[in-house]
Design a protein around this motif. Structure first.
Motif, PDB file in Angstrom:
ATOM      1  N   ILE A  34       0.871  -1.171   0.000  1.00 41.50           N
ATOM      2  CA  ILE A  34       0.000   0.000   0.000  1.00 41.50           C
ATOM      3  C   ILE A  34       0.908   1.220   0.000  1.00 41.50           C
ATOM      4  O   ILE A  34       1.663   1.450   0.957  1.00 41.50           O
ATOM      5  N   GLU A  35       0.845   1.949  -1.110  1.00 41.90           N
ATOM      6  CA  GLU A  35       1.743   3.087  -1.293  1.00 41.90           C
ATOM      7  C   GLU A  35       1.077   4.102  -2.210  1.00 41.90           C
ATOM      8  O   GLU A  35       0.560   3.745  -3.264  1.00 41.90           O
ATOM      9  N   LEU A  36       1.095   5.351  -1.782  1.00 40.56           N
ATOM     10  CA  LEU A  36       0.540   6.437  -2.602  1.00 40.56           C
ATOM     11  C   LEU A  36       1.570   7.542  -2.738  1.00 40.56           C
ATOM     12  O   LEU A  36       1.870   8.254  -1.780  1.00 40.56           O
ATOM     13  N   TRP A  37       2.133   7.678  -3.906  1.00 41.52           N
ATOM     14  CA  TRP A  37       3.084   8.742  -4.163  1.00 41.52           C
ATOM     15  C   TRP A  37       2.307  10.041  -4.246  1.00 41.52           C
ATOM     16  O   TRP A  37       1.226  10.056  -4.821  1.00 41.52           O
ATOM     17  N   PRO A  38       2.699  11.129  -3.723  1.00 38.20           N
ATOM     18  CA  PRO A  38       3.972  11.476  -3.108  1.00 38.20           C
ATOM     19  C   PRO A  38       3.974  11.316  -1.584  1.00 38.20           C
ATOM     20  O   PRO A  38       4.881  11.787  -0.916  1.00 38.20           O
ATOM     21  N   ILE A  39       2.958  10.654  -1.043  1.00 41.14           N
ATOM     22  CA  ILE A  39       2.927  10.438   0.405  1.00 41.14           C
ATOM     23  C   ILE A  39       4.089   9.513   0.767  1.00 41.14           C
ATOM     24  O   ILE A  39       4.221   8.435   0.179  1.00 41.14           O
ATOM     25  N   PRO A  40       4.937   9.932   1.706  1.00 42.37           N
ATOM     26  CA  PRO A  40       6.112   9.101   2.025  1.00 42.37           C
ATOM     27  C   PRO A  40       5.704   7.807   2.743  1.00 42.37           C
ATOM     28  O   PRO A  40       4.710   7.749   3.440  1.00 42.37           O
ATOM     29  N   GLY A  41       6.500   6.794   2.519  1.00 39.78           N
ATOM     30  CA  GLY A  41       6.312   5.520   3.196  1.00 39.78           C
ATOM     31  C   GLY A  41       5.381   4.589   2.451  1.00 39.78           C
ATOM     32  O   GLY A  41       4.710   4.953   1.487  1.00 39.78           O
TER      33      GLY A  41
END
Length: 166
Positions: A34-41
């Motif tokens: 689970i990853e959403l760029w530009p949200i870090p991590g």
């Protein structure tokens, strides 16, 4: 715009929005986290399900939302009274949501395709929802086809008594 058409447009928009949300689930399934760029991590978690199940759930929401928009556009053309148009619209809203919710159970829960009764409760729920949605859409489409093809057109056809006397 009449209330039934507004409801069809609104529910169609909600379903297309749900298709976008499900699309994020599909994306997270594909990338394995689970990853959403530009949200870090990111969260390393492989969502359950299969490629086909996620794709189907994503597309069911989009297609059924668009179907409700098409129904809203076509509603004034149907040979029904205002009550008949309202019933048709409400039935199509039920059809769309039952199919989308049933499709969403497959990627989230193992053995929950809903193709036959039995197995886990989520499979039986999917089966029941599909049963309602598919049965209802077949009834609605049969009535629309019958009334459109064989029903009397109130705008152009004279009443039966007038035709017999002519």
């Amino acid at each position: 715009m009449p209330r039934t058409r507004r409801q069809l447009v609104g529910h169609g928009a909600l379903l297309i929005f749900a298709g976008g949300v499900i699309g994020f689930g599909f994306l997270f399934f594909l990338i394995g986290r689970i990853e959403l760029w530009p949200i870090p991590g990111s969260i390393d978690y492989q969502l359950p399900g299969t490629y086909d199940a996620w794709r189907m759930a994503h597309m069911e929401a989009i297609v059924n939302g668009a179907l409700l928009w098409i129904t809203a556009a076509a509603l004034p053309l149907l040979p029904f009274s205002a009550i008949g148009q309202r019933r048709t619209g409400l039935c199509m809203i039920v059809v769309a949501w039952t199919i989308v919710v049933a499709s969403m159970l497959d990627p989230l829960f193992a053995d929950s395709r809903g193709l036959a009764a039995g197995g886990p409760v989520t499979n039986n729920l999917a089966f029941g929802l599909f049963y309602v949605g598919v049965g209802l859409v077949m009834i609605v489409m049969a009535v629309v086809a019958w009334k459109s093809l064989f029903g009397r057109d109130a705008d152009t056809d004279p009443p039966a008594a007038t035709r017999e006397s002519a």
